[in-house]
Every structure is written in structure tokens, then in C-alpha cells.
Scaffold this active site. Structure first.
Site, PDB file in Angstrom:
ATOM      1  N   THR A 186      64.137 -43.598  45.390  1.00 47.75           N
ATOM      2  CA  THR A 186      63.751 -42.183  45.403  1.00 47.75           C
ATOM      3  C   THR A 186      63.802 -41.605  43.998  1.00 47.75           C
ATOM      4  O   THR A 186      64.688 -41.936  43.207  1.00 47.75           O
ATOM      5  CB  THR A 186      64.671 -41.381  46.332  1.00 47.75           C
ATOM      6  OG1 THR A 186      64.661 -41.966  47.632  1.00 47.75           O
ATOM      7  CG2 THR A 186      64.232 -39.934  46.441  1.00 47.75           C
ATOM      8  N   LEU A 243      70.899 -39.957  45.521  1.00 46.75           N
ATOM      9  CA  LEU A 243      69.501 -40.255  45.834  1.00 46.75           C
ATOM     10  C   LEU A 243      69.405 -41.765  45.979  1.00 46.75           C
ATOM     11  O   LEU A 243      70.011 -42.509  45.208  1.00 46.75           O
ATOM     12  CB  LEU A 243      68.557 -39.786  44.714  1.00 46.75           C
ATOM     13  CG  LEU A 243      68.358 -38.281  44.508  1.00 46.75           C
ATOM     14  CD1 LEU A 243      67.430 -38.027  43.328  1.00 46.75           C
ATOM     15  CD2 LEU A 243      67.803 -37.620  45.759  1.00 46.75           C
ATOM     16  N   ASP A 244      68.639 -42.225  46.974  1.00 48.19           N
ATOM     17  CA  ASP A 244      68.446 -43.658  47.141  1.00 48.19           C
ATOM     18  C   ASP A 244      67.813 -44.254  45.882  1.00 48.19           C
ATOM     19  O   ASP A 244      67.088 -43.570  45.153  1.00 48.19           O
ATOM     20  CB  ASP A 244      67.532 -43.950  48.328  1.00 48.19           C
ATOM     21  CG  ASP A 244      68.173 -43.591  49.665  1.00 48.19           C
ATOM     22  OD1 ASP A 244      69.408 -43.455  49.704  1.00 48.19           O
ATOM     23  OD2 ASP A 244      67.425 -43.461  50.648  1.00 48.19           O
ATOM     24  N   GLU A 245      68.062 -45.543  45.683  1.00 53.24           N
ATOM     25  CA  GLU A 245      67.537 -46.221  44.490  1.00 53.24           C
ATOM     26  C   GLU A 245      66.033 -46.038  44.311  1.00 53.24           C
ATOM     27  O   GLU A 245      65.569 -45.779  43.201  1.00 53.24           O
ATOM     28  CB  GLU A 245      67.902 -47.705  44.537  1.00 53.24           C
ATOM     29  CG  GLU A 245      67.465 -48.481  43.323  1.00 53.24           C
ATOM     30  CD  GLU A 245      67.950 -49.919  43.339  1.00 53.24           C
ATOM     31  OE1 GLU A 245      67.266 -50.789  42.767  1.00 53.24           O
ATOM     32  OE2 GLU A 245      69.018 -50.175  43.920  1.00 53.24           O
ATOM     33  N   HIS A 286      69.561 -41.946  54.597  1.00 58.29           N
ATOM     34  CA  HIS A 286      68.184 -42.294  54.944  1.00 58.29           C
ATOM     35  C   HIS A 286      67.583 -41.359  55.988  1.00 58.29           C
ATOM     36  O   HIS A 286      66.622 -41.713  56.671  1.00 58.29           O
ATOM     37  CB  HIS A 286      68.086 -43.739  55.445  1.00 58.29           C
ATOM     38  CG  HIS A 286      68.441 -44.761  54.408  1.00 58.29           C
ATOM     39  ND1 HIS A 286      68.521 -46.112  54.688  1.00 58.29           N
ATOM     40  CD2 HIS A 286      68.754 -44.635  53.090  1.00 58.29           C
ATOM     41  CE1 HIS A 286      68.866 -46.767  53.593  1.00 58.29           C
ATOM     42  NE2 HIS A 286      69.011 -45.897  52.618  1.00 58.29           N
TER      43      HIS A 286
END
Length: 258
Positions: free
Chosen positions: A72, A68-70, A159
């Protein structure tokens, strides 16, 4: 069984911002808070990543099987053994694991005055690779300057959801400083209302993208091997984080955002 690693659950004092959502003999699922990198990197200290913090309190190493992106939030699944990790990494790559996200988006004006679509499928390449996302508008948040979408990625490009919302739908995710325009117009106004007196939202706004559910095929183990039962799933759900709750309250309350 030597392949099943024991795991000691975290106490509130150990990890106040990371809560366990599900745990069994094969996997651990936690709530990933915003602003916490999943793994180390050039700008992340070895001890500052989520996996490092989790492993500091685990009795045996945990293994990342997806990312998961930072910024998110939401469900993050980890494996308790290398065998399970290899199995789940392949399952994620082959879209056997089902993921559902919610995103608050701010549609751009005009686009020919077209009516906002209630649901659909986005098929648009990301970084030169095919990418597919299903989306639907959640009716309780329909209207005003903001929409709440349920997003189901079929592929897992970097993304992907952020790019698809911003470029294909013309509706950047609120707080997305990379693909959106958080400092102008309706987006900045919304962020200031949600942040209230918290000036940090102006400098580092939360990203309104949340992994709300992950369905992992059931893991079966025999004396000889570990396999996935594709007709049965472990369903892990994560509640909305505070910034989503605040926005929802504002949209459904007396103060109408428009």
C-alpha cells in the site's frame, strides 16, 4: 521543551523514494512507497523497514502510530515523541483520526446483473471482529472494467479494505494477490496494459490501494500536558503514485479499458 524532538528533514539524495508530506513540532508525515515494509519482521531485515530508514536520518527516534501494508502507498504519520505517540495511537484506535483511501477495483461479473452501487456502507466482520467501511464511486472513473473507489474505514482491522472490497462488494482491488484474482480475466489484462513492457508487473503487480488523506486532530501542548483539539485537524494529502496515474491516463484517454 524536552518533549519536542528536533528532526532534520531528508534530502533527495538521502531518501529519493520517500518524500516528506508534512512536518511540525509534533508529527512527521511521509509518502510511503509501495514494496517498503513499515516495520521489521520475520522476513524483513532490521535495517530494511521504513521506520529504520527514517530513523537513520533523524536526530531523535520517530515512533509509528499506525500501519500501512507493504504494497500500500500513501500517507504514513509518525510521532516525534513517546508522549505524542501514545496520544495518537489511542486516537487511531478510537477512530478520531480520519483516513481516506482510493482503490482501483475490478468488479466480478454477474452478481445477478445488479447495478453497481454508487456509494454505501459495508458492515461485515473481519477475522471475527466487527468492521465498517464507507465507500463511494468516483465518477470520473466510472465505467469499463475498472472502478475507482473512495474508501473510508471506520474500524481498522488488518486487511479490512482489501477483504471488504473482495468479499462484500465482489470487486477485488486490482493487483491484490491475496484476496483477488490478478492472474485471470480482466484483472490480468489491466495489469499487463498498465505495466506495458515491464514484465515485473506480471510477477509482482502493484496493489492499487492508496492512502490519499489523513486528518489528525490538532495537537495542543501546555507546560503540564499534551492534548488533542478534536474540533481542528491537520490535513495531510498524498498524490497518486505512478501506477495509479498510468491507469487513470489509460481510462480517461483514447484507449478505453473495457
Amino acid at each position: 521543551n524536552a518533549r519536542i524532538r528536533a528532526f532534520r528533514a531528508f534530502s533527495t539524495s538521502e531518501m529519493s523514494d520517500i518524500n516528506v508530506l508534512h512536518e511540525d513540532e509534533h508529527i512527521l508525515a511521509v509518502f510511503k512507497p509501495r514494496g517498503v515494509p513499515v516495520h521489521g519482521g520475520a522476513k524483513v531485515g532490521a535495517r530494511d523497514s521504513l521506520i529504520a530508514r527514517l530513523n537513520s536520518s533523524a536526530s531523535a527516534p520517530l515512533h509509528l502510530v499506525h500501519r500501512l501494508d507493504e504494497p500500500t502507498t500513501g500517507v504514513l504519520v509518525l510521532a516525534k515523541s513517546r508522549d505524542v505517540a501514545r496520544l495518537l495511537e489511542k486516537a487511531f484506535a478510537e477512530a478520531l483520526v480520519k483516513k481516506t483511501y482510493v482503490a482501483a477495483v475490478v468488479p466480478e461479473t454477474a452478481r445477478g446483473g445488479a447495478r453497481w452501487p454508487g456509494e454505501g456502507t459495508i458492515r461485515a466482520p473481519v477475522a471475527g471482529k466487527t468492521a465498517t467501511t464507507h465507500f463511494s464511486t468516483l465518477p470520473e472513473w466510472y465505467g469499463g472494467a475498472c472502478r475507482l473507489l473512495e474508501l473510508t474505514p471506520v474500524t481498522g482491522r488488518t486487511h479490512q479494505l482489501r477483504i471488504h472490497c473482495a468479499t462484500s462488494l465482489g470487486a477485488p482491488i486490482l493487483g491484490d494477490r491475496k484476496y483477488g484474482r490478478t492472474r485471470v480475466g480482466a484483472q490480468q489484462e489491466l495489469l499487463e496494459k498498465v505495466g506495458g513492457s515491464r514484465a515485473k508487473y506480471r510477477k509482482a503487480p502493484p496493489l492499487f490501494l492508496h492512502c490519499s488523506m489523513v486528518k489528525v486532530p490538532l495537537i495542543r501542548e501546555t507546560p503540564r500536558r499534551i492534548t488533542l483539539e478534536l474540533s481542528m485537524f491537520t490535513r495531510v494529502v498524498a498524490p497518486l503514485p505512478d501506477h495509479f496515474v498510468t491507469l487513470k491516463s489509460m481510462m480517461q484517454g483514447d484507449e478505453r479499458i473495457s
